[in-house]
Design an enzyme around this catalytic site. Structure first.
Site, PDB file in Angstrom:
ATOM      1  N   LYS A 146      -3.342 -12.967  11.804  1.00  0.00           N
ATOM      2  CA  LYS A 146      -4.808 -13.067  11.731  1.00  0.00           C
ATOM      3  C   LYS A 146      -5.242 -14.218  10.843  1.00  0.00           C
ATOM      4  CE  LYS A 146      -6.150  -9.137  10.144  1.00  0.00           C
ATOM      5  NZ  LYS A 146      -4.818  -8.805   9.635  1.00  0.00           N
ATOM      6  N   THR A 147      -4.691 -14.247   9.642  1.00  0.00           N
ATOM      7  CA  THR A 147      -5.089 -15.282   8.683  1.00  0.00           C
ATOM      8  C   THR A 147      -4.647 -16.662   9.155  1.00  0.00           C
ATOM      9  OG1 THR A 147      -5.008 -13.717   6.845  1.00  0.00           O
ATOM     10  CG2 THR A 147      -4.874 -16.046   6.301  1.00  0.00           C
ATOM     11  N   ASP A 185      -9.990 -11.190   7.681  1.00  0.00           N
ATOM     12  CA  ASP A 185      -9.389  -9.849   7.717  1.00  0.00           C
ATOM     13  C   ASP A 185     -10.320  -8.721   8.153  1.00  0.00           C
ATOM     14  OD1 ASP A 185      -7.033  -8.285   7.325  1.00  0.00           O
ATOM     15  OD2 ASP A 185      -7.899  -7.480   5.500  1.00  0.00           O
ATOM     16  N   SER A 222      -1.355  -6.402   9.453  1.00  0.00           N
ATOM     17  CA  SER A 222      -0.782  -7.338   8.495  1.00  0.00           C
ATOM     18  C   SER A 222       0.478  -7.970   9.058  1.00  0.00           C
ATOM     19  CB  SER A 222      -0.465  -6.593   7.194  1.00  0.00           C
ATOM     20  OG  SER A 222       0.192  -7.428   6.288  1.00  0.00           O
ATOM     21  N   ARG A 254       0.825  -1.201   0.000  1.00  0.00           N
ATOM     22  CA  ARG A 254       0.000   0.000   0.000  1.00  0.00           C
ATOM     23  C   ARG A 254       0.863   1.256   0.000  1.00  0.00           C
ATOM     24  NH1 ARG A 254      -2.270   1.446   4.012  1.00  0.00           N
ATOM     25  NH2 ARG A 254      -1.270   0.128   5.579  1.00  0.00           N
ATOM     26  N   HIS A 271     -10.700  -4.620  11.962  1.00  0.00           N
ATOM     27  CA  HIS A 271      -9.615  -5.227  11.200  1.00  0.00           C
ATOM     28  C   HIS A 271      -9.240  -6.503  11.934  1.00  0.00           C
ATOM     29  CE1 HIS A 271      -5.351  -4.837   9.293  1.00  0.00           C
ATOM     30  NE2 HIS A 271      -6.173  -5.538   8.528  1.00  0.00           N
ATOM     31  N   LYS A 326      -8.812  -2.452   0.618  1.00  0.00           N
ATOM     32  CA  LYS A 326      -8.704  -1.561   1.764  1.00  0.00           C
ATOM     33  C   LYS A 326      -9.524  -0.285   1.565  1.00  0.00           C
ATOM     34  CE  LYS A 326      -6.263  -4.132   4.420  1.00  0.00           C
ATOM     35  NZ  LYS A 326      -6.957  -4.855   5.515  1.00  0.00           N
ATOM     36  N   ARG A 347       1.407 -12.187  -1.989  1.00  0.00           N
ATOM     37  CA  ARG A 347       0.024 -12.365  -1.557  1.00  0.00           C
ATOM     38  C   ARG A 347      -0.712 -13.404  -2.397  1.00  0.00           C
ATOM     39  NH1 ARG A 347      -2.015  -9.642   3.131  1.00  0.00           N
ATOM     40  NH2 ARG A 347      -0.497  -8.003   3.582  1.00  0.00           N
TER      41      ARG A 347
END
Length: 537
Positions: free
Chosen positions: A245-246, A260, A241, A63, A223, A204, A326
């Site tokens: 989390k994933t 996410d 990130s 980003r 988030h 996002k 990704r």
């Protein structure tokens, strides 16, 4: 000029409503195979062994956080948390740049996906994603929720995202910081993105829209990832990130709601998305089998993953393009994923951090006040490649609500909602360090994922509730003294350091950073939250 419409399902709400009446061909809601064909024919991407589509994004592999702006206009002006994160741009600059984009697209092909953001029908947002490239349209198809065919004819988007990577801004004329721009106008209900091919900007941007809209409906946008146990207990995993989390939510023993972005309403939690966007650098089949298998499937979009052009074989360990490789895939690629995207009110809230200083314990129980404090603090270490401009080493950072770049409103708005929901539903709260132990980054080592999984599972199934705890002298955290499957000597981080004096010094340093960061929130929280702050012992 009449736009040629291609695709099985076209909305009556046409492109001219967004100033795009003069594009060449508009491909509407193409299926995954059709988007594959277009992307490959146009040379946008390559086909890898097993069937995933591999795309490279050029110089922008994360980003561009500094290139994001919000239009300063009367309907939203008083509600925006203006500052470094939410920078203003004038309405006339937005309008002029949007018109230039529309002129640029005259005679060019575009791809359109009409979809929903939000699995709960009471709170879902109809969004239209218009892209220059087929592979970005496939990314949008993967990431958001597909309407039924019967819903598409009368589909009317409440927000539109227009993404044109090959169109660059002129900062001197357009009022942007660089050639890259991500601009949102809440009055026009439009986001325009240019100068970058990084697909994460699309998802996002939609997240940021929901973060603006939902608090007004008493819904907390988060988030986070969410999963549900066989007993029906849902758990929320907050984290930036790279914090896990994933990985931690994609547990084969639990049903995955999403990895996410979610909302928390009075009725429970719901996924904003219909897919997952996982980091895959150095992905291990042994440690993360569910996610690993998605990188070998037709329908997955891989960003900046290295592929042998002769054989199509992937090398997930190769970071020549970026550390931020990704995979985008439909959520049903994960075994035991929810087919509804909704669950009841959470039993547990887990806040994930990757502590580069090696100070925080691998798990600790939080009081509701500590949970509010750490939610507002949002401490972690950003890993290399997640954002443009970061170096090779992690950088300690505080990202309020574990998602400051995506929060248009003041953090106190989200924190107040969280506190109310924790209190109303009696939620257990935990802080989990997935970062370093035994020393700072470069001296210590990353917390083994097997230990983290064991600790989290013990917290979620109630095992840790009966375990004796000791109090961390710096953060006041309740640290369990034992956990099945985890060496007891790692549960107190000070024990893992050879030099205890060095640990104390580093802990004091981190506490001082917390205190300094939290000064911006002292006028917005109750005294009991302030009293839960860490202290220099």
């Amino acid at each position: 000029m009449n736009v040629e419409q291609l695709g099985p399902h076209k909305s009556n709400y046409g492109l001219e409503t967004n100033g795009l009446g003069n594009v060449g061909k508009a491909y509407w809601n193409l299926s995954t195979p059709a988007l594959y064909q277009e992307a490959l024919t146009r040379g946008e991407a390559s086909l890898a062994a097993g069937g995933p589509l591999v795309a490279l994004t050029g110089q922008h592999t994360g980003r561009s956080a500094n290139d994001k702006f919000i239009v300063e206009e009367p309907s939203s002006q008083k509600d925006i948390w203006w500052g470094k994160v939410n920078k203003p741009i004038q309405a006339d600059k937005f309008a002029a740049l949007h018109q230039k984009m529309c002129d640029y697209l005259a005679g060019k092909d575009v791809f359109v996906q009409d979809c929903y953001a939000g699995a709960d029908a009471a709170h879902r947002l109809p969004v239209r994603i218009i892209t220059e490239c087929a592979w970005h349209n496939l990314f949008a198809r993967n990431m958001f929720i597909q309407p039924k065919a019967s819903e598409l004819a009368n589909f009317k988007p409440e927000f539109t995202v227009l993404q044109v990577p090959s169109f660059e801004a002129d900062p001197a004329v357009d009022g942007t910081r660089s050639e890259v721009f991500v601009l949102a106008d809440f009055a026009k209900k439009l986001v325009i993105i240019g100068g970058t091919s990084y697909a994460g900007e699309i998802k996002k941007s939609v997240f940021s829209i929901l973060n603006y809209l939902l608090p007004a409906k008493d819904v907390l946008p988060m988030h986070c990832s969410v999963n549900v146990s066989d007993e029906g207990n849902s758990s929320v995993f907050f984290g930036l990130s790279g914090t896990g989390k994933t990985t931690l939510s994609a547990d084969a023993s639990k049903m995955l709601i999403g990895d996410d972005e979610h909302g928390w309403s009075d009725d429970g939690v719901f996924n904003f998305e219909g897919g997952c966007y996982a980091k895959v650098i150095k992905l291990s089949k042994e440690a993360e089998p569910e996610i690993f298998e998605t990188t070998r499937r037709f329908g997955t979009v891989l960003e900046n993953v290295v592929m042998d052009p002769a054989t199509g074989e992937l090398d997930l360990d190769d970071n020549r393009y970026t550390e931020n490789t990704r995979a985008s895939y439909p959520i049903d690629f994960i075994p035991n994923a929810s087919d509804t995207g909704v669950a009841g009110n959470p039993t547990n809230v887990v806040m994930l951090t990757a502590d580069a200083f090696g100070v925080l314990p691998p798990i600790s129980k939080l009081t509701p006040e500590q949970a509010m404090y750490h939610f507002l603090s949002g401490y972690t270490a950003k890993l290399a490649g997640t954002e443009k401009g970061l170096g090779n080493e992690p950088q300690a950072t505080f990202s309020t609500c574990f998602g400051a770049p995506f929060m248009p409103r003041h953090p106190a708005v989200y924190a107040k909602l969280l506190g109310e929901k924790i209190a109303k539903h009696g939620v257990n709260c935990w802080l989990v360090n997935t970062g370093w132990t035994g020393g700072v980054y470069g001296t210590g080592h990353r917390m083994p994922i097997a230990h983290t999984r064991a600790l989290v599972n013990a917290a979620l199934d109630g095992t840790l509730a009966a375990v004796e705890t000791e109090k961390d002298p710096f953060f006041g955290l309740a640290m369990p003294t034992s956990c099945p499957g985890v060496p007891s000597d790692i549960l107190n981080p000070r024990n893992t350091w050879a030099d205890k004096t060095a640990y104390d010094a580093k802990a004091k340093d981190l506490v001082s950073r917390f205190i300094e960061n939290f000064e911006q929130f002292t006028d917005y929280v109750e005294d009991d939250v302030l009293q839960s702050a860490p202290k220099i012992a």
